[in-house]
Design a protein around this motif. Structure first.
Motif, PDB file in Angstrom:
ATOM      1  N   GLY A   1      -1.166  -6.585  -1.395  1.00 27.23           N
ATOM      2  CA  GLY A   1      -1.569  -5.778  -0.249  1.00 27.23           C
ATOM      3  C   GLY A   1      -1.117  -4.337  -0.416  1.00 27.23           C
ATOM      4  O   GLY A   1      -0.102  -4.046  -1.080  1.00 27.23           O
ATOM      5  N   ALA A   2      -1.886  -3.434   0.193  1.00 23.84           N
ATOM      6  CA  ALA A   2      -1.523  -2.021   0.160  1.00 23.84           C
ATOM      7  C   ALA A   2      -0.185  -1.794   0.856  1.00 23.84           C
ATOM      8  O   ALA A   2       0.533  -0.841   0.576  1.00 23.84           O
ATOM      9  N   LYS A   3       0.140  -2.703   1.767  1.00 23.57           N
ATOM     10  CA  LYS A   3       1.425  -2.591   2.462  1.00 23.57           C
ATOM     11  C   LYS A   3       2.565  -2.643   1.446  1.00 23.57           C
ATOM     12  O   LYS A   3       3.511  -1.874   1.516  1.00 23.57           O
TER      13      LYS A   3
ATOM     14  N   TYR B   1       4.409   2.715   8.241  1.00 21.28           N
ATOM     15  CA  TYR B   1       5.009   3.806   7.453  1.00 21.28           C
ATOM     16  C   TYR B   1       6.445   4.082   7.920  1.00 21.28           C
ATOM     17  O   TYR B   1       7.366   4.196   7.116  1.00 21.28           O
TER      18      TYR B   1
ATOM     19  N   ASP C   1      -2.996   7.411   1.573  1.00 18.67           N
ATOM     20  CA  ASP C   1      -3.429   6.029   1.828  1.00 18.67           C
ATOM     21  C   ASP C   1      -4.924   6.063   2.129  1.00 18.67           C
ATOM     22  O   ASP C   1      -5.352   6.543   3.183  1.00 18.67           O
TER      23      ASP C   1
ATOM     24  N   ILE D   1      -7.106   3.393   2.132  1.00 13.62           N
ATOM     25  CA  ILE D   1      -7.592   2.009   2.235  1.00 13.62           C
ATOM     26  C   ILE D   1      -8.902   1.895   3.029  1.00 13.62           C
ATOM     27  O   ILE D   1      -9.656   0.953   2.859  1.00 13.62           O
ATOM     28  N   TYR D   2      -9.179   2.901   3.885  1.00 17.31           N
ATOM     29  CA  TYR D   2     -10.449   2.870   4.638  1.00 17.31           C
ATOM     30  C   TYR D   2     -11.541   3.714   3.969  1.00 17.31           C
ATOM     31  O   TYR D   2     -12.544   4.052   4.598  1.00 17.31           O
TER      32      TYR D   2
ATOM     33  N   ASN E   1      -5.881   5.315  10.117  1.00 18.37           N
ATOM     34  CA  ASN E   1      -5.502   4.295  11.080  1.00 18.37           C
ATOM     35  C   ASN E   1      -4.298   4.894  11.799  1.00 18.37           C
ATOM     36  O   ASN E   1      -3.309   5.214  11.131  1.00 18.37           O
TER      37      ASN E   1
ATOM     38  N   ARG F   1      -4.623 -10.552   0.170  1.00 19.76           N
ATOM     39  CA  ARG F   1      -3.404  -9.788  -0.096  1.00 19.76           C
ATOM     40  C   ARG F   1      -3.455  -9.080  -1.443  1.00 19.76           C
ATOM     41  O   ARG F   1      -2.732  -9.440  -2.391  1.00 19.76           O
TER      42      ARG F   1
ATOM     43  N   TRP G   1       0.034   5.180  10.759  1.00 15.40           N
ATOM     44  CA  TRP G   1      -0.027   3.714  10.770  1.00 15.40           C
ATOM     45  C   TRP G   1       1.383   3.158  10.971  1.00 15.40           C
ATOM     46  O   TRP G   1       2.334   3.641  10.356  1.00 15.40           O
TER      47      TRP G   1
ATOM     48  N   SER H   1      -8.526  -5.064   1.417  1.00 15.40           N
ATOM     49  CA  SER H   1      -8.575  -5.659   2.757  1.00 15.40           C
ATOM     50  C   SER H   1      -9.732  -5.155   3.606  1.00 15.40           C
ATOM     51  O   SER H   1     -10.402  -5.935   4.279  1.00 15.40           O
ATOM     52  N   LYS H   2      -9.934  -3.850   3.603  1.00 11.69           N
ATOM     53  CA  LYS H   2     -10.868  -3.272   4.585  1.00 11.69           C
ATOM     54  C   LYS H   2     -12.281  -3.176   4.013  1.00 11.69           C
ATOM     55  O   LYS H   2     -13.226  -3.713   4.576  1.00 11.69           O
TER      56      LYS H   2
END
Ligand code: PMP
Ligand code: GLU
Length: 399
Positions: free
Chosen positions: A101-103, A130, A206, A208-209, A177, A247, A127, A238-239
């Protein structure tokens, strides 16, 4: 909630507000209530079938063993290609780290760079995770805030004011986000001008979107010459590919940061799941048409949802240009009450909405914007229309 048996690190950490609110919605639904959950940031589509098929084939082939810590070579090669094709970013395979996951990618970067007392600039609204990851590393989050009047976009002078000789890192997301705002090339260029005077500051972008962007163009800050050697570009599956449960996230980073992340990951989780990575390589190197279809659906819903939300009295709404969130300013309701309970802030407002309207939203306080709430429109048209109706009825009860 603090517990003396636990570490200071955990006691000082806030629980993820997005996850907490989603759990509260589930709990309410399990008691038989009809809850509309607009709280979690998760596409409501299934993973495209050719990607699922690739995972099945990989499993059947026996792709079930440990993988290299920074990711399998086929996936890293596909990521290098993707960065070149979509973003104009040049990386070698040795600069790519695939994570759970990017997390995890974000946590790896922060833990690699931040020591006790180092400052990390967060573009607020940010987000949720962070800030807590920065605190976990012992860093000091420095929030720079843009409100709805500037479409939540941080400008150069705000950034300049926040930078100090203690700043090690800045973190932001575009598309963002929780606000859905997109930083244009001009916006990024103005920020880069400021960062030229701070050559030691690393940028965590980031993205991710990336694929859920309605402006027609995604720009990566890492393409600017002045910061290209100190930008970490984080992305994930994910997105854009509706793969939240798989993940898988990744970064392209300067080699010294990629090596550090590899080292941390080697001690904490090792490489991500083998068959997932095989499927992810297929996702990146085949047609993006399913992703584009999802984006179109999000854009259509955005138009409908923003149009309806802005007719609710007291909701100040802008038009987000990416992701799948709307972030209205609802501060007009602060000081009003329902059945003797005063709405003092966005947390109270979100709880009121959950209890009275059975609509789950996330308070802006967790994103560094206590005058707003976040609503995800990754939901059906019927759910979105019904949610607006319930919101309108609920706020009419406040006086
Ligand atoms: N960054 C942002 C801005 C997000 O919204 C999320 C939420 N999923 C993540 C990172 C983490 O994504 P992942 O599911 O890949 O861990
Ligand atoms: N990123 C999503 C969100 O903001 C998923 C939940 C989470 O990981 O925080 O809602």
């Amino acid at each position: 909630m603090s517990d003396p048996r636990l570490s200071r690190r955990v006691n000082e950490m806030e629980e993820s507000a997005t996850i907490k609110m989603t759990q509260m919605a589930r709990d309410l639904a399990s008691k038989g209530h009809n809850v509309i959950s607009l709280s979690i940031g998760e596409p409501d589509f299934d993973t495209p079938s050719h990607i699922k098929q690739a995972a099945i084939e990989a499993l059947e082939k026996g792709d079930t063993k440990y993988t290299p810590v920074p990711g399998t070579m086929p996936l890293r090669k596909a990521i290098v290609e993707k960065f070149k094709r979509d973003n104009g970013l040049e990386f070698t395979e040795g600069q790519i780290v695939v994570s759970n996951g990017a997390k995890q990618s974000i946590a790896n970067v922060v833990l690699s760079l931040i020591d006790e007392g180092d400052e990390v600039i967060l573009f607020a609204p940010y987000w949720v995770s962070y800030k807590e990851i920065v605190k976990l590393a012992g860093g000091i989050p420095v929030e720079v805030k843009a409100d709805i009047s500037q479409d939540f976009i941080i400008n150069a002078s705000q950034l300049k004011e926040a930078l100090s000789d203690k700043t090690r890192l800045i973190i932001f997301s575009s598309p963002c986000n929780p606000t859905g705002s997109v930083y244009t090339k001009e916006d990024l260029s103005a920020l880069v001008e400021v960062l030229k005077d701070f050559p030691k500051v690393v940028i965590l972008s980031d993205e991710i979107y990336e694929y859920i962007n309605f402006t027609g163009k995604h720009d990566s800050i890492g393409t600017f010459q002045a910061v290209k050697d100190r930008t970490v570009t984080v992305n994930g599956f994910s997105k854009g590919f509706a793969m939240t449960g798989w993940r898988l996230g990744y970064m392209g980073a300067p080699k010294w940061i990629a090596d550090a992340c590899n080292k941390i990951q080697g001690q904490i989780t090792s490489g991500a799941a083998a068959f997932n990575q095989a499927a992810a390589a297929v996702a990146l190197s085949t047609s993006l048409e399913p992703t584009q279809e999802m984006k179109k659906a999000f854009e259509r819903r955005r138009d409908m949802f923003v149009g309806l939300l802005s007719t609710i009295p007291g909701f100040k709404v802008n038009t987000p240009t990416g992701a799948f969130y709307v972030f209205p300013d609802i501060s007009e309701y602060f000081g009003k009450s329902y059945e003797g309970q005063e709405i003092r802030n966005a947390d109270d407002f979100a709880m009121f909405i959950l209890e009275v309207a059975h609509v789950a939203v996330v308070s802006g306080s967790a994103f560094g914007a206590d005058e707003c709430i976040r609503l995800s429109y990754a939901a059906s048209d019927e759910q979105l229309k019904e949610a607006v109706k319930r919101l309108r009825d609920a706020v009419a009860k406040l006086s």
